[in-house]
Structure formats: C-alpha cells, structure tokens
Design a protein around this motif. Structure first.
Motif, PDB file in Angstrom:
ATOM      1  N   LEU A  30      15.316   0.686 -39.446  1.00  0.00           N
ATOM      2  CA  LEU A  30      14.221   0.344 -38.537  1.00  0.00           C
ATOM      3  C   LEU A  30      13.232  -0.603 -39.203  1.00  0.00           C
ATOM      4  O   LEU A  30      13.071  -0.616 -40.416  1.00  0.00           O
ATOM      5  N   ASP A 146      18.465   1.269 -31.345  1.00  0.00           N
ATOM      6  CA  ASP A 146      18.452  -0.160 -31.659  1.00  0.00           C
ATOM      7  C   ASP A 146      19.752  -0.756 -31.120  1.00  0.00           C
ATOM      8  O   ASP A 146      20.816  -0.599 -31.715  1.00  0.00           O
ATOM      9  N   GLU A 152      14.213  -2.844 -34.084  1.00  0.00           N
ATOM     10  CA  GLU A 152      13.274  -2.404 -33.052  1.00  0.00           C
ATOM     11  C   GLU A 152      14.033  -1.618 -31.998  1.00  0.00           C
ATOM     12  O   GLU A 152      15.153  -1.972 -31.630  1.00  0.00           O
ATOM     13  N   TYR A 153      13.420  -0.550 -31.518  1.00  0.00           N
ATOM     14  CA  TYR A 153      14.066   0.255 -30.489  1.00  0.00           C
ATOM     15  C   TYR A 153      14.083  -0.466 -29.146  1.00  0.00           C
ATOM     16  O   TYR A 153      13.126  -1.158 -28.785  1.00  0.00           O
TER      17      TYR A 153
END
Length: 626
Positions: A30, A146, A152-153
């Motif tokens: 992340l 992701d 980034e989600y």
C-alpha cells in the motif's frame, strides 16, 4: 545412536514447525494513504498510514504543496509519533496537495501516495465518490482492494435494485457490481443477469489479490446470462431459469439451471475463469435438518443460503472459500487461482443431520489462525473447519446471526469466539456462547434455550482490560468472564475505532457513540444499508492512520461518502489492513448478515505493543499512478 536419531528428528520437526509458523503471507503493498479533511477556519486534518513492514524507527515529514509553488514542510522536527497532523492557514482558493516523506538513518525519501483538494472546491467533511447508478438501483455493500497495483484502494460496490429474502416469493432485479477509483472514476460494471437472484443471502462476493500479482480480482457465483464488463456472456445468454409462475410456491426463485463460479479481473471487469459452482444445489429439500432452525423446506430457502471468505490455507497464498447451507447440511469449497485457472483445493461437506457439523454454521463467519500453525481456519458459527478442509470441532450450539473472533480475553492464550444462537423449533442450547477457537472449549454461556437476535463483544470500556459482552434481551454489560459490570449500550450492531484511544466505539446506522459518553459523530445526509440490520456499506482502515473509515451512501444516492476521523490521537500503529486477520475480515464483511472486523490480537485498554505482522508485500515496487 538412537539418542542421536531422536535428537535429529526433534530438530527436523522443530525446523518444520518453525518454517510453517514463520512463512510470510503475501499481502498487498500500500501507499501512504494520505487524506486531508477540511475543517473550519482554513484548517485541515491530515493523516497517513504506517505499513506493517515499516521499521519502528521510521520517521516522517509532512509537506503541503500549493500549485506553482515549492513544497512547504509543515513539521519542525521529524514526526515520530502518531501519523496525524492539523494543518492551518490554508488558502482554499489554490490547489493544495499533501504528501509525506520517510526519514530513516537521517535519509529522507519521498513516499508514494498524496491527497489533493482542487482550488475553490466545495469543502466537504468526507471524501466523496460520485456514483453512476443504473436507474432504480442504489448503493449496497462494498469491498476494497488494490485493483491496479498502484498502492491505492479501489472500491467494488454491490449495486442493488429490488431484492427478496430467500424466504420470500417474487422476482428481483439483476445484481450489478461496479468498481470505482477513489478519484470517482468508474472502472467497470458487471451484471450477474436474471438467473442470479438479488438478496442478502444469494451473492457473496470476494475482492482480493488471489494470484499474488499485485492486482486484486473479484469472485462470485454466476449463472447463464452473467455479462462481464466487456460484454462477454457466461453460459447461455438467452436462458431464463426463474420460476415465473405467480401462483407457484417458488415464484421468482431460481432452482434449476447451471450454477457457475467466476473470477473477474479487478482492473477491467473481464471474466478470467469460470467453473461449475461447488456445491451444486442437488436435492433442494436436502439442506434442512438439525440446526438453530430445525425445520426443512423444498421452497428454495435453505438451499440458497451462501457464505464466502478468503483464507491462507497454506500459510502463504490466499484461497477463496465458498459456502452453501447452515441450517442443516453445510458445504465449504476452497479454490485456488493461478495462471488464470481455478483449481479445487478441498470440499468440506457435513452431508446430513447425523454429522455433528450439520446445522452449526452462521449467517456469517470469521477466519483466523486457530491453532497457531501459520495457516487459517474457518470459524463458522458454532464450529470450525481446519486449513485442510477437515472438521476441527463442533460445539453443537447451532447457528446464529452474529460472530466476533479476536483475543477477547488476553488472560487466556489464543483467540476466542463470542456469538449468539437461535433457539427455536424445539431445539435447545445457550443463546450466548464464548469459546476458545483452538479447541472449542466453552468459556461462558448465557440465556439458555432462548433465541438471541444480536450480540457484540469488544473492548468498549476504557477502564477495563479485555472485551465486554452484551446482547439484545439483556440490559447488562458483562466482562469477558461473564460478570455483570454495568449497563449495556443501547445498540448491539457494529463497531469502529474512531477516537484516539485503542478501545472501540459503537457504530449504529449513521452515527457513532462512545460508551459512557454518548454521541461523538453523526454522518449528516448519509444512511446505513441492509434494512433493519443498519450496517455501513463498509467500515475499514482504508485511508489515513490506523483508525477506521466509515463508508455510507448519501441520502440522495449521488455519492458514496468516506468519513475519516478528525479526532486527535497520540497513538501510533501500523495500518490494520496489514494485520492478516483484520484484512480477511474486510474481505468477508459483506457476507450474509454483515459483521464488524476484528484484529488477531488483543486491542483495547491496557494493550501492549501490537505484534509485528509476518507478511511480505506484493508487488515489491508500486506501479506509478498515471
């Protein structure tokens, strides 16, 4: 010679045990998840995430960059504590971007992830994702992962129209899934078609990086006429297996026709692999029996009760587990996904009422490493299934509506499971039960032979170590030993880490309460979903520091709102998404009757330092954002 051989065997066994327990789980890499929430008086609250693999000595610098200007460092000294900062004197008429750098051994490095608020934007106390809803549809359950490998989600949203419970007759709208970037870009839309019924128990979807390539996939049950985001149909696009006879006992249900299981590419929505769904419905009257609801039916009620979860069954790679049934016969089927191919790993089948595992499942489940061998078990209601697909134990307490698994009693080694049970149709047993998940040893029971509808266990009392327990039908709050210690909260629904301490807050509908203090947050203009269950689309630590975000649709249906706390904290902790049990809790949160996530260690008043997760991040290097 014999002693040497024995010593060698002990050494080998110890080595194998150590290797199993020390294997690193492959988990998503992340970025820093920076978020800025505007406040009054030209200020903003900025927070960002610490990774589970970060050094304890890692420090941060926070920068704000105004368009056309040099970045301004906001802190005087490197930040060593909480990753939370209040920025002031912001000119909102200009475009502002916040980012962080890491500092280790006096070396500063720019970190991936930033947050921008455009010039003269409407300043909202939440992150807004504009929705593109099909007519007659609304936002339902959501999951995050992701999807494109940039750290980034993204959000995968179950978009719902007219739906029905399994026990109800009637036609439903076609279930739809949409994927959104946090910027609001709609990535894709998948329509499951008329041969998948809409309702809480039918479509359980999982979003996770199943092949560990750094990009997540979505999986769910499909049928003839399911259409992927590229317009490709699965099975026969013209088939209609619905019962369309309005006089029929099964009007609107789908009890014939093929059932499939499909993996969709998370970045494009393309169907990558499809296989027959395990288990097939078979005899539709073969799914009742000895459970919390001891009856049976041939009307499509019990046969179409589905569950799902992600589990690291080998301790390293994630597998998908799809379930069918829990009132009587219960089947769990594990799959692996590699090289764009689905492979069955194992099938657990309780088969009939003579089996002690029949009727013990829940409307939900949990996943945890019950025996501490590095591999996950499925804690399914009143029973547990081992990582190899064999039954570990069954308490015989039958199914229920709520389950909570964590280190609820830090005085006892291992994790515990608190849950409620339905006592009806002549069955008997406790309405409340707490047991150790490693062996099913019962630690506490209450409400004998009484059907309990909701119950919660978590540390909500900021003066007591260990979790507290409460449930509907009782006004008392109990400590984890079962002693009455006060009055129970008025809600027995969801939980959230929201304020600055490690104890949990009470999330219900669109508001958050602090036990003993009252209301601390209300999401004005937004609402909960799932009817009387009143749950969020999702609650998870997806942005900012270790505390959780609350995701709700707006009342007018035009946006999905991500609320992030603005309450200061002095506590620094890595993102909860890098705790393996918590991350898997987010994957199953949308399943059945939604339940709040829990970490795999004691977290609350009096906790020690959180254990370092034994994980390896993939990809090792994040893809640059376009």
């Amino acid at each position: 010679m014999k002693k040497q051989l024995f010593a060698s065997l002990v050494f080998v066994c110890s080595l194998l045990s150590f290797t199993s327990c020390s294997a690193q789980r492959l988990m998503e890499n992340l970025d820093r998840g920076v978020i800025a929430i505007p406040q009054e008086d030209n200020t903003a609250v900025i927070s960002w995430r610490v990774l589970g693999t970060d050094s304890d000595d890692l420090q941060f610098n926070l920068y704000r960059q105004r368009e056309g200007m040099q970045p301004k460092k906001l802190n005087d000294q490197p930040i060593t504590g909480a990753t939370f900062y209040r920025d002031s004197n912001i000119d909102w008429s200009q475009k502002n971007t916040w980012y962080v750098t890491s500092v280790l051994n006096a070396e500063e490095q720019r970190e991936p992830g930033s947050y921008t608020i455009q010039a003269n934007s409407e300043l909202k106390p939440y992150h807004s994702i504009p929705l593109k809803m099909p007519e007659g549809y609304r936002a339902g359950d959501a999951s995050v992962a992701d999807l494109d490998g940039d750290g980034e989600y993204e959000i995968v949203l179950h978009v719902t129209g007219r739906g029905h419970d399994n026990s109800h007759r009637g036609l439903t709208d076609e279930p739809i899934f949409q994927a959104y970037k946090l910027s609001g870009e709609l990535l894709w839309e998948v329509n499951l078609g008329k041969n998948i019924r809409e309702g809480a128990h039918y479509t359980q979807f999982l979003v996770y990086d199943f092949n560990s390539d750094g990009k997540a996939e979505m999986v769910c049950k499909t049928a003839d006429g399911t259409t992927d985001a590229l317009g490709n149909s699965i099975g026969d696009p013209n088939a209609d297996w619905r019962d369309t006879d309005e006089k029929s006992r099964t009007f609107g249900k789908i009890l014939e026709g093929p059932e499939y299981f499909t993996v969709f590419d998370g970045q494009t929505g393309k169907a990558l692999a499809t296989t027959d769904y395990i288990p097939p419905r078979g005899d539709i009257s073969g799914w009742g029996g000895d459970g919390g609801n001891g009856g049976n039916d041939n009307s499509g009620n019990r046969v179409d009760r589905f569950t799902a979860c992600v589990a690291y069954l080998d301790g390293v790679h994630p597998s998908m587990v799809m379930g069918r049934g829990y009132y009587g016969r219960t089947v769990l089927a594990a799959y692996d996904f590699n090289d764009n191919k689905l492979k069955s790993r194992w099938v657990f089948d309780s088969k009939n009422r003579e089996n002690p595992f029949s009727g013990q499942g829940n409307h939900n489940l949990s996943v945890a490493d019950a025996d501490r061998d590095g591999k996950d078990e499925i804690i399914f209601g009143a029973m547990a299934v081992d990582d190899d697909g064999t039954g570990m134990y069954s308490t015989g307490f039958r199914h229920g509506d709520a389950i909570h698994v964590s280190d609820l009693d830090p005085e006892i080694p291992g994790l515990e499971r608190f849950g409620i049970h339905e006592i009806e149709d002549g069955t008997k047993g406790p309405g409340i039960a707490l047991f150790a998940i490693k062996d099913g040893k019962v630690l506490f029971t209450a409400e004998p032979n009484r059907d309990i509808g909701r119950g919660v266990a978590a540390n909500i009392d900021t003066t007591r170590v260990g979790a507290q327990m409460w449930w509907l039908g009782s006004r008392d709050l109990h400590d984890i030993k079962g002693h009455v210690i006060g009055s129970a909260p008025r809600s027995a629904n969801f939980l959230i880490w929201w304020d600055g301490d490690y104890s949990r807050e009470l999330l219900n509908k669109n508001y958050i309460d602090k036990y003993g203090k009252g209301r601390i947050f209300t999401a004005e203009g937004a609402h909960a979903i799932n009817g009387t269950k009143a749950t969020p689309s999702l609650s998870a630590d997806i942005l900012g520091d270790w505390r959780e975000e609350l995701i709700l649709p707006s009342d007018d249906g035009t946006e999905l709102r991500i609320y992030s706390t603005t309450i200061p904290t002095e506590n620094r902790m890595y993102t909860l998404m890098h705790d393996p049990q918590y991350r898997l809790s987010i994957a199953w949160q949308n399943v059945g009757y939604n339940q709040p996530p829990h970490v795999g260690f004691y977290m609350g008043f009096g906790m020690g330092k959180a254990p370092k997760p034994n994980i390896k991040l993939v990809p090792e290097k994040l893809k640059k954002k376009q």
